[in-house]
Design a protein around this motif. Sequence first.
Motif, PDB file in Angstrom:
ATOM      1  N   PRO A 128       0.806  -1.229   0.000  1.00 43.93           N
ATOM      2  CA  PRO A 128       0.000   0.000   0.000  1.00 43.93           C
ATOM      3  C   PRO A 128       0.832   1.268   0.000  1.00 43.93           C
ATOM      4  O   PRO A 128       0.465   2.249  -0.656  1.00 43.93           O
ATOM      5  N   LEU A 129       1.960   1.302   0.721  1.00 43.52           N
ATOM      6  CA  LEU A 129       2.771   2.519   0.754  1.00 43.52           C
ATOM      7  C   LEU A 129       3.465   2.761  -0.583  1.00 43.52           C
ATOM      8  O   LEU A 129       3.575   3.914  -1.036  1.00 43.52           O
ATOM      9  N   ALA A 130       3.906   1.700  -1.234  1.00 44.51           N
ATOM     10  CA  ALA A 130       4.517   1.843  -2.558  1.00 44.51           C
ATOM     11  C   ALA A 130       3.482   2.324  -3.571  1.00 44.51           C
ATOM     12  O   ALA A 130       3.773   3.184  -4.420  1.00 44.51           O
ATOM     13  N   ASN A 131       2.265   1.793  -3.476  1.00 38.28           N
ATOM     14  CA  ASN A 131       1.205   2.240  -4.373  1.00 38.28           C
ATOM     15  C   ASN A 131       0.834   3.696  -4.120  1.00 38.28           C
ATOM     16  O   ASN A 131       0.580   4.458  -5.061  1.00 38.28           O
ATOM     17  N   LEU A 132       0.798   4.088  -2.845  1.00 39.69           N
ATOM     18  CA  LEU A 132       0.493   5.476  -2.515  1.00 39.69           C
ATOM     19  C   LEU A 132       1.561   6.411  -3.074  1.00 39.69           C
ATOM     20  O   LEU A 132       1.252   7.465  -3.647  1.00 39.69           O
ATOM     21  N   GLY A 133       2.827   6.038  -2.915  1.00 38.81           N
ATOM     22  CA  GLY A 133       3.913   6.854  -3.439  1.00 38.81           C
ATOM     23  C   GLY A 133       3.847   6.989  -4.956  1.00 38.81           C
ATOM     24  O   GLY A 133       4.060   8.076  -5.508  1.00 38.81           O
ATOM     25  N   ALA A 134       3.545   5.881  -5.645  1.00 32.54           N
ATOM     26  CA  ALA A 134       3.447   5.918  -7.107  1.00 32.54           C
ATOM     27  C   ALA A 134       2.296   6.804  -7.561  1.00 32.54           C
ATOM     28  O   ALA A 134       2.406   7.550  -8.533  1.00 32.54           O
ATOM     29  N   HIS A 135       1.184   6.736  -6.837  1.00 29.55           N
ATOM     30  CA  HIS A 135       0.025   7.559  -7.203  1.00 29.55           C
ATOM     31  C   HIS A 135       0.302   9.039  -6.974  1.00 29.55           C
ATOM     32  O   HIS A 135      -0.049   9.883  -7.816  1.00 29.55           O
ATOM     33  N   LEU A 136       0.929   9.383  -5.844  1.00 32.42           N
ATOM     34  CA  LEU A 136       1.235  10.781  -5.565  1.00 32.42           C
ATOM     35  C   LEU A 136       2.251  11.338  -6.562  1.00 32.42           C
ATOM     36  O   LEU A 136       2.199  12.520  -6.915  1.00 32.42           O
ATOM     37  N   ALA A 137       3.156  10.486  -7.023  1.00 31.64           N
ATOM     38  CA  ALA A 137       4.157  10.939  -7.980  1.00 31.64           C
ATOM     39  C   ALA A 137       3.548  11.195  -9.360  1.00 31.64           C
ATOM     40  O   ALA A 137       3.995  12.092 -10.086  1.00 31.64           O
ATOM     41  N   ASN A 138       2.534  10.406  -9.715  1.00 33.21           N
ATOM     42  CA  ASN A 138       1.885  10.558 -11.022  1.00 33.21           C
ATOM     43  C   ASN A 138       0.405  10.211 -10.889  1.00 33.21           C
ATOM     44  O   ASN A 138      -0.013   9.106 -11.249  1.00 33.21           O
ATOM     45  N   PRO A 139      -0.403  11.125 -10.356  1.00 32.40           N
ATOM     46  CA  PRO A 139      -1.812  10.825 -10.091  1.00 32.40           C
ATOM     47  C   PRO A 139      -2.598  10.405 -11.325  1.00 32.40           C
ATOM     48  O   PRO A 139      -3.476   9.542 -11.243  1.00 32.40           O
ATOM     49  N   PHE A 140      -2.317  10.992 -12.479  1.00 33.05           N
ATOM     50  CA  PHE A 140      -3.081  10.696 -13.684  1.00 33.05           C
ATOM     51  C   PHE A 140      -2.573   9.445 -14.395  1.00 33.05           C
ATOM     52  O   PHE A 140      -3.291   8.843 -15.193  1.00 33.05           O
ATOM     53  N   GLY A 141      -1.342   9.058 -14.097  1.00 30.05           N
ATOM     54  CA  GLY A 141      -0.795   7.872 -14.740  1.00 30.05           C
ATOM     55  C   GLY A 141      -0.918   6.615 -13.900  1.00 30.05           C
ATOM     56  O   GLY A 141      -1.032   5.498 -14.436  1.00 30.05           O
ATOM     57  N   ASN A 142      -0.883   6.765 -12.571  1.00 29.95           N
ATOM     58  CA  ASN A 142      -0.974   5.616 -11.668  1.00 29.95           C
ATOM     59  C   ASN A 142      -2.259   5.715 -10.854  1.00 29.95           C
ATOM     60  O   ASN A 142      -2.297   6.349  -9.802  1.00 29.95           O
ATOM     61  N   ASN A 143      -3.299   5.117 -11.393  1.00 31.66           N
ATOM     62  CA  ASN A 143      -4.595   5.117 -10.714  1.00 31.66           C
ATOM     63  C   ASN A 143      -5.375   3.877 -11.099  1.00 31.66           C
ATOM     64  O   ASN A 143      -4.850   2.990 -11.783  1.00 31.66           O
ATOM     65  N   ILE A 144      -6.616   3.820 -10.689  1.00 33.87           N
ATOM     66  CA  ILE A 144      -7.412   2.604 -10.882  1.00 33.87           C
ATOM     67  C   ILE A 144      -7.623   2.286 -12.358  1.00 33.87           C
ATOM     68  O   ILE A 144      -7.705   1.117 -12.750  1.00 33.87           O
ATOM     69  N   THR A 145      -7.685   3.310 -13.196  1.00 40.89           N
ATOM     70  CA  THR A 145      -7.943   3.057 -14.612  1.00 40.89           C
ATOM     71  C   THR A 145      -6.780   2.352 -15.298  1.00 40.89           C
ATOM     72  O   THR A 145      -6.972   1.642 -16.284  1.00 40.89           O
ATOM     73  N   LYS A 146      -5.570   2.543 -14.769  1.00 37.30           N
ATOM     74  CA  LYS A 146      -4.401   1.921 -15.386  1.00 37.30           C
ATOM     75  C   LYS A 146      -4.385   0.418 -15.186  1.00 37.30           C
ATOM     76  O   LYS A 146      -3.836  -0.322 -16.014  1.00 37.30           O
ATOM     77  N   ASN A 147      -4.970  -0.056 -14.110  1.00 36.90           N
ATOM     78  CA  ASN A 147      -4.829  -1.465 -13.731  1.00 36.90           C
ATOM     79  C   ASN A 147      -6.094  -2.294 -13.958  1.00 36.90           C
ATOM     80  O   ASN A 147      -6.201  -3.402 -13.449  1.00 36.90           O
ATOM     81  N   ILE A 148      -7.061  -1.759 -14.688  1.00 34.22           N
ATOM     82  CA  ILE A 148      -8.272  -2.535 -14.966  1.00 34.22           C
ATOM     83  C   ILE A 148      -7.924  -3.750 -15.806  1.00 34.22           C
ATOM     84  O   ILE A 148      -7.279  -3.642 -16.851  1.00 34.22           O
ATOM     85  N   GLY A 149      -8.350  -4.917 -15.345  1.00 28.23           N
ATOM     86  CA  GLY A 149      -8.137  -6.146 -16.100  1.00 28.23           C
ATOM     87  C   GLY A 149      -6.763  -6.755 -15.962  1.00 28.23           C
ATOM     88  O   GLY A 149      -6.410  -7.669 -16.714  1.00 28.23           O
ATOM     89  N   THR A 150      -5.943  -6.277 -15.015  1.00 32.25           N
ATOM     90  CA  THR A 150      -4.619  -6.854 -14.806  1.00 32.25           C
ATOM     91  C   THR A 150      -4.523  -7.458 -13.417  1.00 32.25           C
ATOM     92  O   THR A 150      -5.193  -7.018 -12.483  1.00 32.25           O
TER      93      THR A 150
END
Length: 274
Positions: free
Chosen positions: A228-250
């Motif tokens: 969760p902390l790694a995911n939070l860091g990735a999202h804060l670094a790139n909110p529009f690139g690392n979010n729920i829409t990126k990982n649909i179906g994976t």
Amino acid sequence: MAATFTALNAAPAFLTGRKVVSKARAGPAPRSTFQVSAAASQGRRLWAPGVEAPSYLNGELAGDYGWDPLGLGAKPEALKWYRQAELVHARWAMLAVAGILAQEIVKPGVFFYNAGLPENLPGINFGGPEGKVNLGGLLAWEFLLFHWVEVRRWQDIKKKDSVNQDPIFKGNKVPNPELGYPGGIFDPFGFSKGNFKEVQTKEIKNGRLAMVAFVGFIIQAQATGQGPLANLGAHLANPFGNNITKNIGTCAIPSSVDVQGITIPLTCLWPGHQ
């Protein structure tokens, strides 16, 4: 007859075929069920503004905000069971969430899905050949111990105070003032100042939040292969690139895993496998 006469007086003229010449003055009309329930709900915090709490959720339980859309707790026995199940799941979820976060803080390079593997726990002898865990024995002990604890908990739910006495040391007995809180409220530092209802409410509210957080941790981990902390860091670094829409179906976890020659299928809550 009096009731019939009153009802006719209150009925519209087009239903009775007569002209209304006077109004009944027998006193205030009885309130509807909705009005009674709404009046009873005044002064309470409910899960949404303007909602009507079921009659069996009257605010006595800690954390009761009138939420039961399916009516699962309409029967007293069912309500008692669901409350105890919620308490147990809430407490486990709080431990799990705290453990996942602590593990990632201490060892950020270890994915919490793999944190319990022998290679990630150096210096601990698991027994068995080559230090591997005896999976069959471990599962057997877990089944026996958890089964014993759950049966005792079920007995307490069915008949309160029936399991207060220690089964081995008969002289030991704990008070059980309220179901689900054996030994009373755990408050060694006296933070509650005797307001146990407030402590119970805080516990169940934090437990509910932890249950939602744990589900989120698992779905994130399965989708990204990170904590969760790694995911939070990735999202804060790139909110529009690392979010729920990126990982649909994976799904980052494999469809199965081999443990000591046993193939265990894995189900991904987040649909799809890479």
